[in-house]
Write a protein that holds these residues in place. Structure first.
Motif, PDB file in Angstrom:
ATOM      1  N   ARG A 150       2.853   0.634  -9.333  1.00  6.28           N
ATOM      2  CA  ARG A 150       2.269  -0.266 -10.344  1.00  6.28           C
ATOM      3  C   ARG A 150       2.691  -1.710 -10.061  1.00  6.28           C
ATOM      4  N   THR A 151       2.691  -2.058  -8.789  1.00  5.73           N
ATOM      5  CA  THR A 151       3.128  -3.390  -8.370  1.00  5.73           C
ATOM      6  C   THR A 151       2.119  -3.930  -7.369  1.00  5.73           C
ATOM      7  N   LYS A 152       1.417  -4.972  -7.764  1.00  6.25           N
ATOM      8  CA  LYS A 152       0.352  -5.506  -6.909  1.00  6.25           C
ATOM      9  C   LYS A 152       0.864  -6.708  -6.109  1.00  6.25           C
ATOM     10  N   ALA A 153       0.578  -6.721  -4.816  1.00  8.86           N
ATOM     11  CA  ALA A 153       0.894  -7.907  -4.008  1.00  8.86           C
ATOM     12  C   ALA A 153      -0.187  -8.941  -4.299  1.00  8.86           C
ATOM     13  N   LEU A 154       0.231 -10.073  -4.873  1.00  3.43           N
ATOM     14  CA  LEU A 154      -0.747 -11.103  -5.251  1.00  3.43           C
ATOM     15  C   LEU A 154      -0.987 -12.081  -4.112  1.00  3.43           C
ATOM     16  N   GLU A 182       2.931  -0.715  -4.318  1.00  5.64           N
ATOM     17  CA  GLU A 182       1.664   0.001  -4.541  1.00  5.64           C
ATOM     18  C   GLU A 182       1.125  -0.445  -5.896  1.00  5.64           C
ATOM     19  N   MET A 183      -0.117  -0.928  -5.909  1.00  3.39           N
ATOM     20  CA  MET A 183      -0.615  -1.519  -7.158  1.00  3.39           C
ATOM     21  C   MET A 183      -0.916  -0.482  -8.252  1.00  3.39           C
ATOM     22  N   GLY A 184      -1.187   0.750  -7.849  1.00  3.20           N
ATOM     23  CA  GLY A 184      -1.436   1.794  -8.850  1.00  3.20           C
ATOM     24  C   GLY A 184      -0.352   2.847  -8.744  1.00  3.20           C
ATOM     25  N   SER A 212     -14.113  11.586  -5.397  1.00 13.62           N
ATOM     26  CA  SER A 212     -14.705  10.758  -4.371  1.00 13.62           C
ATOM     27  C   SER A 212     -13.654   9.798  -3.829  1.00 13.62           C
ATOM     28  N   GLY A 213     -13.702   9.511  -2.542  1.00 19.15           N
ATOM     29  CA  GLY A 213     -12.755   8.567  -1.948  1.00 19.15           C
ATOM     30  C   GLY A 213     -13.458   7.711  -0.918  1.00 19.15           C
ATOM     31  N   VAL A 214     -12.792   6.625  -0.537  1.00 20.35           N
ATOM     32  CA  VAL A 214     -13.399   5.692   0.416  1.00 20.35           C
ATOM     33  C   VAL A 214     -12.589   5.687   1.707  1.00 20.35           C
ATOM     34  N   ARG A 215     -13.246   6.037   2.801  1.00 12.67           N
ATOM     35  CA  ARG A 215     -12.561   5.994   4.104  1.00 12.67           C
ATOM     36  C   ARG A 215     -12.479   4.538   4.565  1.00 12.67           C
ATOM     37  N   THR A 261     -10.410  15.740   2.148  1.00 11.68           N
ATOM     38  CA  THR A 261     -10.761  17.171   2.140  1.00 11.68           C
ATOM     39  C   THR A 261      -9.494  18.020   2.249  1.00 11.68           C
ATOM     40  N   LYS A 262      -8.369  17.381   2.500  1.00 10.59           N
ATOM     41  CA  LYS A 262      -7.034  17.996   2.489  1.00 10.59           C
ATOM     42  C   LYS A 262      -6.822  18.946   3.658  1.00 10.59           C
ATOM     43  N   LEU A 263      -7.283  18.516   4.823  1.00 11.98           N
ATOM     44  CA  LEU A 263      -7.100  19.330   6.025  1.00 11.98           C
ATOM     45  C   LEU A 263      -6.215  18.599   7.022  1.00 11.98           C
ATOM     46  N   PHE A 264      -5.243  19.343   7.561  1.00 15.64           N
ATOM     47  CA  PHE A 264      -4.613  18.908   8.802  1.00 15.64           C
ATOM     48  C   PHE A 264      -5.502  19.511   9.870  1.00 15.64           C
ATOM     49  N   ASN A 290       0.294  -4.467   6.310  1.00 13.71           N
ATOM     50  CA  ASN A 290      -0.860  -4.333   5.421  1.00 13.71           C
ATOM     51  C   ASN A 290      -1.433  -2.936   5.593  1.00 13.71           C
ATOM     52  N   ALA A 291      -1.025  -2.027   4.693  1.00 19.95           N
ATOM     53  CA  ALA A 291      -1.533  -0.649   4.724  1.00 19.95           C
ATOM     54  C   ALA A 291      -2.358  -0.438   3.461  1.00 19.95           C
ATOM     55  N   GLY A 292      -3.236  -1.394   3.193  1.00 15.79           N
ATOM     56  CA  GLY A 292      -3.999  -1.407   1.938  1.00 15.79           C
ATOM     57  C   GLY A 292      -5.217  -0.502   1.929  1.00 15.79           C
ATOM     58  N   GLY A 293      -5.398   0.325   2.978  1.00 16.64           N
ATOM     59  CA  GLY A 293      -6.533   1.265   2.973  1.00 16.64           C
ATOM     60  C   GLY A 293      -7.840   0.520   2.777  1.00 16.64           C
ATOM     61  N   PRO A 294      -8.651   0.902   1.796  1.00 19.12           N
ATOM     62  CA  PRO A 294      -9.939   0.227   1.590  1.00 19.12           C
ATOM     63  C   PRO A 294      -9.800  -1.274   1.329  1.00 19.12           C
ATOM     64  N   TRP A 295      -8.612  -1.707   0.919  1.00 17.31           N
ATOM     65  CA  TRP A 295      -8.402  -3.133   0.612  1.00 17.31           C
ATOM     66  C   TRP A 295      -7.843  -3.899   1.808  1.00 17.31           C
ATOM     67  N   VAL A 296      -7.740  -3.262   2.965  1.00 20.87           N
ATOM     68  CA  VAL A 296      -7.080  -3.930   4.099  1.00 20.87           C
ATOM     69  C   VAL A 296      -7.737  -5.273   4.409  1.00 20.87           C
ATOM     70  N   GLY A 340       0.805  -1.219   0.000  1.00 25.12           N
ATOM     71  CA  GLY A 340       0.000   0.000   0.000  1.00 25.12           C
ATOM     72  C   GLY A 340       0.833   1.262   0.000  1.00 25.12           C
ATOM     73  N   GLY A 341       0.693   2.048  -1.063  1.00 22.19           N
ATOM     74  CA  GLY A 341       1.412   3.319  -1.181  1.00 22.19           C
ATOM     75  C   GLY A 341       0.483   4.491  -1.030  1.00 22.19           C
ATOM     76  N   GLY A 342      -0.360   4.449   0.020  1.00 25.45           N
ATOM     77  CA  GLY A 342      -1.118   5.633   0.432  1.00 25.45           C
ATOM     78  C   GLY A 342      -0.315   6.319   1.524  1.00 25.45           C
ATOM     79  N   ILE A 343      -0.954   7.230   2.235  1.00 25.85           N
ATOM     80  CA  ILE A 343      -0.197   7.984   3.237  1.00 25.85           C
ATOM     81  C   ILE A 343       0.303   7.081   4.353  1.00 25.85           C
ATOM     82  N   ASN A 344      -0.488   6.083   4.729  1.00 24.74           N
ATOM     83  CA  ASN A 344      -0.043   5.258   5.861  1.00 24.74           C
ATOM     84  C   ASN A 344       1.125   4.348   5.473  1.00 24.74           C
TER      85      ASN A 344
HETATM   86  C1  LIG Z   1     -13.791  12.025   1.617  1.00 24.98           C
HETATM   87  C2  LIG Z   1     -12.650  11.938   2.567  1.00 24.98           C
HETATM   88  C3  LIG Z   1     -12.216  13.091   3.207  1.00 24.98           C
HETATM   89  C4  LIG Z   1     -11.152  13.009   4.093  1.00 24.98           C
HETATM   90  N1  LIG Z   1     -10.674  14.164   4.625  1.00 24.98           N
HETATM   91  C5  LIG Z   1      -9.617  14.126   5.465  1.00 24.98           C
HETATM   92  C6  LIG Z   1      -9.064  15.332   5.940  1.00 24.98           C
HETATM   93  O1  LIG Z   1      -9.466  16.428   5.557  1.00 24.98           O
HETATM   94  N2  LIG Z   1      -8.044  15.250   6.807  1.00 24.98           N
HETATM   95  C7  LIG Z   1      -7.525  14.058   7.222  1.00 24.98           C
HETATM   96  O2  LIG Z   1      -6.627  14.076   8.052  1.00 24.98           O
HETATM   97  N3  LIG Z   1      -7.992  12.881   6.737  1.00 24.98           N
HETATM   98  C8  LIG Z   1      -9.023  12.893   5.860  1.00 24.98           C
HETATM   99  N4  LIG Z   1      -9.515  11.736   5.332  1.00 24.98           N
HETATM  100  C9  LIG Z   1      -8.924  10.455   5.751  1.00 24.98           C
HETATM  101  C10 LIG Z   1      -7.687  10.089   4.957  1.00 24.98           C
HETATM  102  O3  LIG Z   1      -7.783  10.488   3.633  1.00 24.98           O
HETATM  103  C11 LIG Z   1      -7.462   8.579   5.011  1.00 24.98           C
HETATM  104  O4  LIG Z   1      -7.537   8.117   6.326  1.00 24.98           O
HETATM  105  C12 LIG Z   1      -6.100   8.178   4.462  1.00 24.98           C
HETATM  106  O5  LIG Z   1      -5.889   8.752   3.194  1.00 24.98           O
HETATM  107  C13 LIG Z   1      -5.997   6.667   4.358  1.00 24.98           C
HETATM  108  O6  LIG Z   1      -4.726   6.358   3.845  1.00 24.98           O
HETATM  109  P1  LIG Z   1      -4.280   4.864   3.599  1.00 24.98           P
HETATM  110  O7  LIG Z   1      -2.839   4.891   3.262  1.00 24.98           O
HETATM  111  O8  LIG Z   1      -4.689   4.025   4.752  1.00 24.98           O
HETATM  112  O9  LIG Z   1      -5.186   4.364   2.388  1.00 24.98           O
HETATM  113  P2  LIG Z   1      -5.016   4.630   0.800  1.00 24.98           P
HETATM  114  O10 LIG Z   1      -4.619   6.000   0.497  1.00 24.98           O
HETATM  115  O11 LIG Z   1      -6.263   4.138   0.158  1.00 24.98           O
HETATM  116  O12 LIG Z   1      -3.804   3.688   0.408  1.00 24.98           O
HETATM  117  C14 LIG Z   1      -3.909   2.294   0.317  1.00 24.98           C
HETATM  118  C15 LIG Z   1      -3.180   1.873  -0.939  1.00 24.98           C
HETATM  119  O13 LIG Z   1      -3.027   0.471  -0.948  1.00 24.98           O
HETATM  120  C16 LIG Z   1      -2.987   0.075  -2.305  1.00 24.98           C
HETATM  121  N5  LIG Z   1      -3.232  -1.370  -2.371  1.00 24.98           N
HETATM  122  C17 LIG Z   1      -4.346  -2.026  -1.980  1.00 24.98           C
HETATM  123  N6  LIG Z   1      -4.201  -3.354  -2.206  1.00 24.98           N
HETATM  124  C18 LIG Z   1      -2.964  -3.542  -2.719  1.00 24.98           C
HETATM  125  C19 LIG Z   1      -2.226  -4.689  -3.153  1.00 24.98           C
HETATM  126  N7  LIG Z   1      -2.739  -5.931  -3.104  1.00 24.98           N
HETATM  127  N8  LIG Z   1      -0.974  -4.494  -3.636  1.00 24.98           N
HETATM  128  C20 LIG Z   1      -0.426  -3.262  -3.709  1.00 24.98           C
HETATM  129  N9  LIG Z   1      -1.096  -2.136  -3.326  1.00 24.98           N
HETATM  130  C21 LIG Z   1      -2.342  -2.285  -2.826  1.00 24.98           C
HETATM  131  C22 LIG Z   1      -4.060   0.919  -2.958  1.00 24.98           C
HETATM  132  O14 LIG Z   1      -3.885   1.041  -4.359  1.00 24.98           O
HETATM  133  C23 LIG Z   1      -3.913   2.245  -2.210  1.00 24.98           C
HETATM  134  O15 LIG Z   1      -3.179   3.201  -2.952  1.00 24.98           O
HETATM  135  C24 LIG Z   1     -10.548  11.767   4.399  1.00 24.98           C
HETATM  136  C25 LIG Z   1     -10.979  10.613   3.738  1.00 24.98           C
HETATM  137  C26 LIG Z   1     -12.010  10.710   2.810  1.00 24.98           C
HETATM  138  C27 LIG Z   1     -12.436   9.494   2.065  1.00 24.98           C
END
Ligand SMILES: Cc1cc2nc3c(=O)[nH]c(=O)nc-3n(C[C@H](O)[C@H](O)[C@H](O)COP(=O)(O)OP(=O)(O)OC[C@H]3O[C@@H](n4cnc5c(N)ncnc54)[C@H](O)[C@@H]3O)c2cc1C
Length: 534
Positions: free
Chosen positions: A202-206, A39-41, A347-350, A52-55, A237-243, A16-20
């Motif tokens: 662009r590398t997916k964990a299978l 990170e798969m994408g 749109s995003g998924v929390r 919403t891009k707020l600290f 596992n920092a897969g965000g919505p895919w956790v 997972g290459g999101g913020i976490n």
């Molecule tokens: C509408 C909305 C508004 C928000 N506003 C705020 C705000 O203003 N301030 C704030 O502090 N927080 C906010 N948040 C919360 C914050 O955006 C999230 O908590 C945070 O971005 C989650 O990050 P993450 O790394 O866990 O998930 P993600 O960013 O989703 O990263 C997970 C990554 O894992 C990758 N992945 C999944 N499966 C695999 C696999 N098998 N192999 C490789 N890669 C994989 C995905 O492609 C993805 O890029 C908001 C969230 C939403 C949805």
């Protein structure tokens, strides 16, 4: 398939290459751990570019008694601001008050108030808002040094009152900060790499399987289809919505904890007002939305809370969500907006930790870290905010240290991200010095470069003496020199990466301009000779 068993196993493999994921990678690499991240994408291609891009501390979470989260997030705002004054900055939030404002009926505060003051019938009184703001000013236990505290303000005859309906006469004003979320992710990844981490986009964990006391992770390059195997002592596992999906189908574990997917959408309109403050609007349903000055020429309005059931279903702002946000804003702004005013939606998924809350709005925004032992350990990351990513990474490293032992102390507080090595509020001076070194930059262009690259803008511009020297102009001040920088140093591979995540220039690009950029990047990525001249 390339089997990398021969190469030394790493300490951590992060999915997972999101913020976490990127925050943990940076922190771990800086402590001397060997790290691979897949990170798969594109980096931040999921939730971390759709916030919403707020600290922020999260004023509304006080109504849910989320004091731990609010305290940590409030205290964190200035730590982050100091580390990245280019991509984040303070904002004032104007909260117009009207006696008809209501609670969401499920909050602990509204239940308590209904019990002791039944005649309030779900209304949110002014004294309660003032109390909330007082707590917001003080719950960081004195760490707030830069951000001004709460004040009251009249909306009569003031710039803040001008765009609002006349029924709003007074407001409260408080501080939080803005951050360019997807740049935050990329800068963490870059810094992690500079400290030795291997970042694979662009590398997916299978699949991930335990082999003795190691993890064997098979990954696939999603562009070429090439597969390879990596070994690591611990899996994150920092897969965000895919956790949840990763737990079940990649790692094949039966874990009690679950994730609750809650979609949030935003709409973007042409600028609705002229000042630089944000609005915090309270709705008749007890929810709140923000209206925020965005990318100089626009206003950002959001967000919604809607259940989302499948992480693979791309989140989009539905017509109902769009109308909800329009109606919400129209209860405040003097001039009605309509669907025609909307120039972009996202749109995003929390990925929230499933705490069994009754509604999507009420589900906790705090994070939960769970370690699964039994051979090589696995760390699952649930929930979290952009604002708390650095603290989440520190907590993750505490858990990692318990498993791997011998991990040096926390270090990220006070260490700038790439380009962020200048004082908070030093941005305007940086713009002036950039314009004097590169006189062909206009004010708008120089400000955009400083807010994107900070002190690194000079390295990007190099010894250019004219705009032409930066190569082809793709539109809206995006030149070949900048695109090359983004491809070579910031993992950008497509026009979408550049236009919607490394920058927000997509708001200004026409379709033919996007196509021209895409074909330039494709050719350059494939190693073909490209025409980068004007
Ligand atoms: C509408 C909305 C508004 C928000 N506003 C705020 C705000 O203003 N301030 C704030 O502090 N927080 C906010 N948040 C919360 C914050 O955006 C999230 O908590 C945070 O971005 C989650 O990050 P993450 O790394 O866990 O998930 P993600 O960013 O989703 O990263 C997970 C990554 O894992 C990758 N992945 C999944 N499966 C695999 C696999 N098998 N192999 C490789 N890669 C994989 C995905 O492609 C993805 O890029 C908001 C969230 C939403 C949805």
């Amino acid at each position: 398939m390339t089997d990398q068993h021969e190469s030394k196993p790493t300490d951590l493999f992060i999915i997972g290459g999101g913020i976490n994921g990127c925050g943990i990678a940076r922190d771990a690499a800086g402590r001397g751990l060997s790290v691979s991240l897949a990170e798969m994408g594109d980096l931040a291609s999921a939730t971390s570019s759709a916030s919403t891009k707020l600290f922020h501390g999260g004023l509304r979470y006080l109504e849910y008694f989320e004091f731990r989260l609010v305290h940590e997030a409030l205290a964190e705002r200035e730590v982050l601001l100091r580390a990245m004054p280019h991509i984040s900055w303070p904002m004032r939030f104007v909260l117009p008050y009207h006696p008809s404002m209501r609670f969401e009926s499920e909050t602990p505060t509204s239940k308590l108030l209904t019990l002791v003051m039944p005649w309030m019938k779900g209304r949110r009184p002014a004294w309660l808002i003032r109390l909330g703001l007082f707590m917001y000013d003080h719950l960081d236990f004195g760490r707030r040094k830069l951000l001004p505290g709460t004040s009251s303000l009249s909306l009569r005859g003031t710039p803040e009152g001008e765009p609002l309906d006349d029924r709003f006469e007074k407001a409260y004003e408080y501080s939080d900060c803005w951050v360019q979320d997807s740049r935050l992710v990329v800068l963490n990844a870059r810094d992690a790499e500079a400290r030795g981490a291997k970042i694979m986009t662009r590398t997916k964990a299978l699949s991930a399987k335990r082999e003795g006391d190691l993890w064997r992770v098979e990954v696939e390059n999603t562009e070429t289809g090439e597969r390879s195997v990596h070994f690591a002592r611990m899996l994150v596992n920092a897969g965000g919505p895919w956790v949840g999906e990763i737990i079940q189908t990649t790692v094949h574990l039966n874990v009690r904890e679950g994730v609750r997917l809650v979609r949030g959408s935003h709409i973007v309109t042409r600028k609705l007002y002229d000042h630089d403050k944000c609005y915090f609007f309270q709705g008749t349903d007890g929810r709140i939305i923000f209206a925020i000055p965005y990318e100089e020429d626009f206003t950002l309005i959001g967000t919604t809370d809607a259940e989302h059931h499948d992480p693979d279903a791309r989140p989009v702002c539905t017509p109902e969500e769009q109308q909800y946000l329009i109606d919400f804003a129209n209860r405040y702004f003097k001039r009605d907006i309509s669907a025609e005013d909307v120039v972009w939606t996202y749109s995003g998924v929390r990925p929230l930790y499933d705490d069994g809350a009754s509604s999507a709005t009420a589900a906790t925004r705090d994070y939960t870290l769970k370690v699964e032992g039994g051979g090589a350990p696995l760390l699952n990351v649930f929930g979290g905010k952009i604002t708390t990513y650095r603290r989440l990474a520190e907590s993750a490293l505490d858990k990692i240290a318990e498993q791997l032992g011998d991990v040096p102390d926390a270090w990220t507080a006070g260490v700038p991200l790439p380009g962020g090595d200048f004082p908070v509020n030093g941005g305007p001076r940086l713009v002036v010095s950039l314009r004097s070194a590169y006189p062909f930059l206009n004010e708008h262009w120089a400000r955009r470069l400083v807010r994107t690259y900070g002190t690194e803008a000079r390295a990007l511009l190099g010894d250019a003496e004219s705009a032409e020297a930066l190569g082809r102009d793709f539109g809206a001040t995006l030149t070949a020199a900048e695109v090359d920088w983004l491809m070579d140093r910031e993992y950008a591979r497509s026009a979408e990466d550049v236009l919607w995540r490394r920058t927000k220039l997509g708001l200004h690009f026409s379709e033919p301009q996007v196509a021209a950029l895409q074909s330039y990047m494709q050719a350059r990525g494939a190693g073909k000779t490209v025409d980068s001249s004007v």
